[in-house]
Every structure is written in structure tokens, then in C-alpha cells.
Scaffold this motif. Structure first.
Motif: not given
Length: 378
Positions: A7-8, A47-48, A206-210
Motif C-alpha cells: 500500500y506504498a 485494492g485499498a 472513495a466515499q467508503v474510504v472517507t
């Protein structure tokens, strides 16, 4: 612990460190649908690193099998998966992408009977379903389970994304009533451009990650819409409706039923309904006459700003009772809304006041499909 080498490029982001990566790893996220949106959301979450740490997992709810017509947009599946359960082919692709991720297969429908049990083991719900029944059920279930919801919807060339936080403005504040299934298109009948799924699914991921990391600004009280024909995005704001009935039980998710509690909005025994309804082409003919009717938009201001029939007057349904006295009594009035549900209620109020009134069946969505495709669908 998640391997920092993997995850670099994420860890190089401003504000994204080991703590944020760990939050993704231990997250428990339930995704409804392994179709067009799920095929974008799920690989990006995997992937994240979502669900790849101790205690973390990603659940997939889908009772469908892969069909040939799915493949143009549902890219988690291939030709060799035809006839297989979507949860199986999706889980295999996701495990190949990141073997550390715990994938849980729920080969069942997200229904009134299963929703709360499914949500019991998760911290966040992602709704990528194709249909209003599941969409409203997911919104209500998230409220009752007290988990945040990220939702997305796509149809034809358009899509939208929103977030419903715990205790904040939710999906029913934006769309209070579920439309009649007969009045709206679905992807099977209206079609969908694959790239719309890509855009909307990416925003959802992206909203999930936020929400999981606190990085960035979530779409709370806002909805983002995308039009692939123009490449434009629009953002609309909305607020919680303090007068709305609280969600206390899950609605019957069978077609045509949309009651989140004991009331059943939309039930009506008026036997004159047929003569009081207009199709979109019929309304177009009336508007072309020398003395056209007054076109009354009973939606909310943000909806009118997003898309409106030319020449219409805005008077939201909640303000109609107070504003009805100012309407002309010597002119026919035609009410319209998003799908034809609110305008049907408006029709009852207008006729009870002695006005000559009709309403547009299928609302502005039907107008966009049958008369003026330049009007944005939302």
C-alpha cells in the motif's frame, strides 16, 4: 498488520498513514450487489485494503447468477462464469486481487426478512442495487441498524451518489416516497452505459474510504449527479425533514408497497383517477395549444433547479395547502413531480378545492423519456 509495501502509494498520500491503513483493514463492510456498481466498488475496496486486516471483512449480498447481458458492465464476471452465482465469481476475482481480504458470500436477497440479520456483523453498508424496493429497504435498514450508508444509482447515461450518516439526513429526506415500479425504467428496459457504472462506483468507493478513515469530506447532505453525455457533474444539497415520520420498522419490500411504518402513502380509492391522469405525450399536446394549462411542479426547490419542464410554476407539495388559494380558478392545472406519486396527492388537494386539475403519470422521468430527452434524469 497490512504490508506497507503493498500500500506504498496509498501511504504516500498526504494525511494517509499507518492508522488510516489499519482502519481500512479492520473495517467490516457489507456491499449489496455484485453487478455493475459492485463490479467497480468491490475491487477498489479490496485494492485499498478494506477488510484485509484482523477482524475485517467485506460481505457481498447477491442472490443472482451471471447472465450474458451482464458482462458489458459487470466486469467482475467473465464468459466462463455464465450461470454461476455472482457471489462466487466475484469472491474468486477479489481473492485473486488480494488474498489477505476476508470475503463473505451472502448468496441471498437483501430483504425485509434478512436485512437486519445481515447487517448485524458489519459497520458500514454500501448499496449498489438496481431497484427502488431494495434501495429504500437498504436506507431504512441502515437507520435501524445505526450504520452509515453509501448509495449509488445508475440508469442510461446518468448516475448519482450519496451518503446517509447515522443520525443525519438520509435517503428518504432526499426521496421521501418510493415511486410506482410501473412508472420508472430500470436498467433492463432503459439500458445503462458501462462507463457510468465506473464513474459512480469509483465515487462510492472513495466515499467508503472517507467514512472509514476520516480523510476528506463525505457527501452528507449532498448528492452528486453525473451526466455521461456532457461529462458534467452537479451537486445538490438537502436537509433532514424534521416533520418526517421516524423509521421504526422495515417496509414491505414487495413491488408496489412502500410503507416504512403503519401508514401506506399512495393508497387511493378515487374512481376518477383515469380521467384525471395525463401521459407525457398528452401533456405535450396540451402545452402546445393556444391556451395551455398551468403546469405546477410540486417537487422540492432543489429538484426544480436540477430539472424542470419549461414554463412550470414551483409549489412544493408541503406548501400546496397554504398556496392553493392563490392558484387560478379559471384555468386548468396540471401537477407533476419526479415519478407521479406526489403529484397524485397534489391532484386530490386541487380537486378538493374545486379546481380543474390533472396530473402527469410517471412525472418528469416519463417526460424525459417520452418527450424531451434533453431534460436530465436524476
Amino acid at each position: 498488520m497490512l504490508d506497507p509495501a503493498r500500500y506504498a502509494r496509498q501511504l504516500a498520500l498526504p494525511g494517509f498513514g499507518a492508522a488510516e491503513l489499519a482502519a481500512l483493514g479492520r473495517a467490516r463492510v457489507l456491499v449489496i450487489g455484485a453487478g455493475g456498481l459492485g463490479s467497480v466498488v468491490l475491487p477498489q475496496l479490496v485494492g485499498a485494503g478494506v477488510g484485509a486486516g484482523p477482524g475485517g471483512r467485506i460481505g457481498i449480498v447477491d442472490d443472482d447468477v451471471v447472465e450474458l447481458s451482464n458482462l458489458h458492465r459487470q466486469t467482475l464476471h467473465g464468459e466462463g462464469d455464465l450461470g454461476r452465482r455472482k457471489v462466487d465469481s466475484a469472491a474468486e476475482r477479489l481473492t485473486a486481487l488480494n488474498a489477505s481480504t476476508t470475503i463473505v458470500r451472502h448468496a441471498e436477497r437483501f430483504s425485509r426478512d434478512t436485512a437486519l440479520d445481515l447487517l448485524a456483523g458489519y459497520d458500514l453498508l454500501v448499496d449498489g442495487s438496481d431497484g427502488f424496493a431494495t434501495r429504500y429497504l437498504a436506507a431504512d435498514a441502515a437507520v435501524l441498524a445505526r450504520v452509515p450508508l453509501v448509495w449509488g444509482a445508475v440508469l442510461q447515461y446518468d448516475g448519482q451518489v450519496g451518503v446517509s450518516p447515522v443520525g443525519g439526513p438520509g435517503y428518504r429526506d432526499l426521496f421521501p416516497e418510493r415511486p410506482d415500479p410501473a412508472s420508472v425504467l430500470d436498467c433492463a428496459t432503459g439500458g445503462v452505459l458501462p462507463s457510468v457504472c465506473g464513474v459512480i462506483g469509483s465515487i462510492m468507493a472513495a466515499q467508503v474510504v472517507t467514512l472509514l478513515t476520516g480523510i476528506g469530506e463525505s457527501l452528507v447532505g449532498r448528492v452528486t449527479t453525473y451526466d455521461a453525455r456532457s461529462g458534467r457533474f452537479r451537486e445538490l444539497t438537502y436537509r433532514h425533514d424534521p416533520s418526517a415520520a421516524p423509521i421504526t420498522v422495515l417496509a414491505d419490500d414487495s413491488p408496489g408497497n412502500d410503507s416504512p411504518g403503519d401508514d401506506s402513502p399512495g393508497d387511493d380509492d378515487d374512481d376518477e383517477v383515469g380521467t384525471n391522469e395525463l401521459t407525457a405525450p398528452q401533456l405535450a399536446e396540451l402545452l402546445a395549444e393556444a391556451a395551455p394549462p398551468l403546469l405546477l411542479d410540486v417537487r422540492e426547490p432543489w429538484e426544480h433547479e436540477l430539472a424542470a419542464i419549461a414554463g412550470s410554476q414551483l409549489l412544493p407539495l408541503g406548501q400546496l395547502a397554504d398556496g392553493i388559494a392563490a392558484l387560478p380558478r379559471d384555468r386548468r392545472i396540471v401537477a407533476y413531480c419526479h415519478h407521479g406519486i406526489r403529484s397524485r396527492h397534489a391532484l386530490d388537494l386541487l380537486r378538493a378545492a374545486g379546481l380543474d386539475a390533472q396530473h402527469l403519470v410517471g412525472g418528469i422521468d416519463a417526460w424525459s423519456v417520452q418527450v424531451d430527452p434533453s431534460i436530465a434524469r436524476y
